[in-house]
Scaffold this motif. Structure first.
Motif, mmCIF file in Angstrom:
data_model
loop_
_atom_site.group_PDB
_atom_site.id
_atom_site.type_symbol
_atom_site.label_atom_id
_atom_site.label_comp_id
_atom_site.label_asym_id
_atom_site.label_seq_id
_atom_site.Cartn_x
_atom_site.Cartn_y
_atom_site.Cartn_z
ATOM 1 N N LEU A 1 0.814 -1.216 0.000
ATOM 2 C CA LEU A 1 0.000 0.000 0.000
ATOM 3 C C LEU A 1 0.846 1.264 0.000
ATOM 4 O O LEU A 1 0.578 2.190 -0.766
ATOM 5 N N TRP A 2 1.836 1.326 0.886
ATOM 6 C CA TRP A 2 2.543 2.586 1.147
ATOM 7 C C TRP A 2 4.055 2.510 1.034
ATOM 8 O O TRP A 2 4.746 3.490 1.326
ATOM 9 N N ALA B 1 5.650 2.846 5.556
ATOM 10 C CA ALA B 1 4.487 2.461 6.361
ATOM 11 C C ALA B 1 4.857 1.662 7.602
ATOM 12 O O ALA B 1 4.063 1.582 8.532
ATOM 13 N N SER C 1 -11.849 6.314 9.339
ATOM 14 C CA SER C 1 -10.455 6.437 9.782
ATOM 15 C C SER C 1 -9.827 5.062 10.017
ATOM 16 O O SER C 1 -8.740 4.968 10.572
ATOM 17 N N MET D 1 -5.989 4.487 11.220
ATOM 18 C CA MET D 1 -4.956 5.410 10.757
ATOM 19 C C MET D 1 -4.810 6.504 11.815
ATOM 20 O O MET D 1 -5.792 7.131 12.209
ATOM 21 N N LEU E 1 -9.543 9.201 6.588
ATOM 22 C CA LEU E 1 -9.095 8.819 5.248
ATOM 23 C C LEU E 1 -9.730 9.713 4.194
ATOM 24 O O LEU E 1 -10.921 10.001 4.251
ATOM 25 N N THR E 2 -8.921 10.122 3.221
ATOM 26 C CA THR E 2 -9.443 10.905 2.107
ATOM 27 C C THR E 2 -10.084 9.945 1.095
ATOM 28 O O THR E 2 -9.868 8.729 1.153
ATOM 29 N N ASN F 1 -9.250 9.638 -2.003
ATOM 30 C CA ASN F 1 -8.144 9.025 -2.744
ATOM 31 C C ASN F 1 -7.541 7.856 -1.971
ATOM 32 O O ASN F 1 -7.220 6.815 -2.556
ATOM 33 N N GLN F 2 -7.380 8.027 -0.666
ATOM 34 C CA GLN F 2 -6.830 6.945 0.158
ATOM 35 C C GLN F 2 -7.794 5.757 0.205
ATOM 36 O O GLN F 2 -7.369 4.601 0.161
ATOM 37 N N LYS F 3 -9.084 6.034 0.277
ATOM 38 C CA LYS F 3 -10.077 4.957 0.276
ATOM 39 C C LYS F 3 -10.053 4.199 -1.045
ATOM 40 O O LYS F 3 -10.166 2.969 -1.063
ATOM 41 N N ARG G 1 -7.471 3.850 -2.960
ATOM 42 C CA ARG G 1 -6.229 3.038 -2.916
ATOM 43 C C ARG G 1 -6.461 1.758 -2.126
ATOM 44 O O ARG G 1 -6.034 0.675 -2.534
ATOM 45 N N LEU G 2 -7.139 1.861 -0.992
ATOM 46 C CA LEU G 2 -7.434 0.682 -0.167
ATOM 47 C C LEU G 2 -8.334 -0.299 -0.919
ATOM 48 O O LEU G 2 -8.168 -1.513 -0.825
#
Length: 143
Positions: free
Chosen positions: A43-44, A48, A93, A120, A131-132, A134-136, A138-139
């Motif tokens: 993911l990161w 991370a 979150s 997070m 979570l933004t 965009n982050q969601k 990505r998940l």
């Protein structure tokens, strides 16, 4: 059929065994931890899982809030376990992680199932990080 975004193989070590001649229950948690870290790195990247790097950047990183496991079948040495991992839920979150563990000797036999909740956190001030979108997204790619 579930999409398992991460699959990790780990050897069963002789020292993983207990007096009942099977792998001790705590080892399963370590296997899931290793698989969870592999997922985080997908993911990161390596940032991370390195607190120094997290604090040098924005301070946002994952923390384990909950872990549950159901043991299905014993494992013994010698063997190799296969831990399948994916994102199961996405919240504001936090997100859920799901694991299924199998062995190379008997790849169809489910050894254990586990779930966890990852929150997070802003490690600089100790608050949950929302979570933004965009982050969601990505998940979701790992769900």
């Amino acid at each position: 059929m579930k999409n398992w975004s991460t699959q990790l193989e780990l050897p069963v070590n002789w020292g993983d065994m207990d007096a009942f001649n099977h792998v001790n229950n705590i080892i399963y948690l370590r296997w899931c931890e290793s698989a969870r870290i592999a997922l985080f790195q997908q993911l990161w990247g390596k940032v991370a899982v390195n607190m120094v790097d997290i604090l040098k950047s924005d301070g946002i990183g994952p923390i384990l809030a909950n872990f549950t496991i159901d043991y299905k079948n014993p494992v013994s040495y010698p063997n190799t376990v296969v831990i399948k991992t994916r994102i199961s839920t996405i919240g504001n979150s936090s997100f859920g992680v799901e694991h299924e563990i199998y062995t190379k000797k008997n790849p169809e036999l489910l050894v254990a199932q586990a779930t966890s909740v990852i929150v997070m956190l802003n490690y600089k001030d100790g608050t949950k990080f929302k979570l933004t979108e965009n982050q969601k997204e990505r998940l979701k790619a790992f769900a």
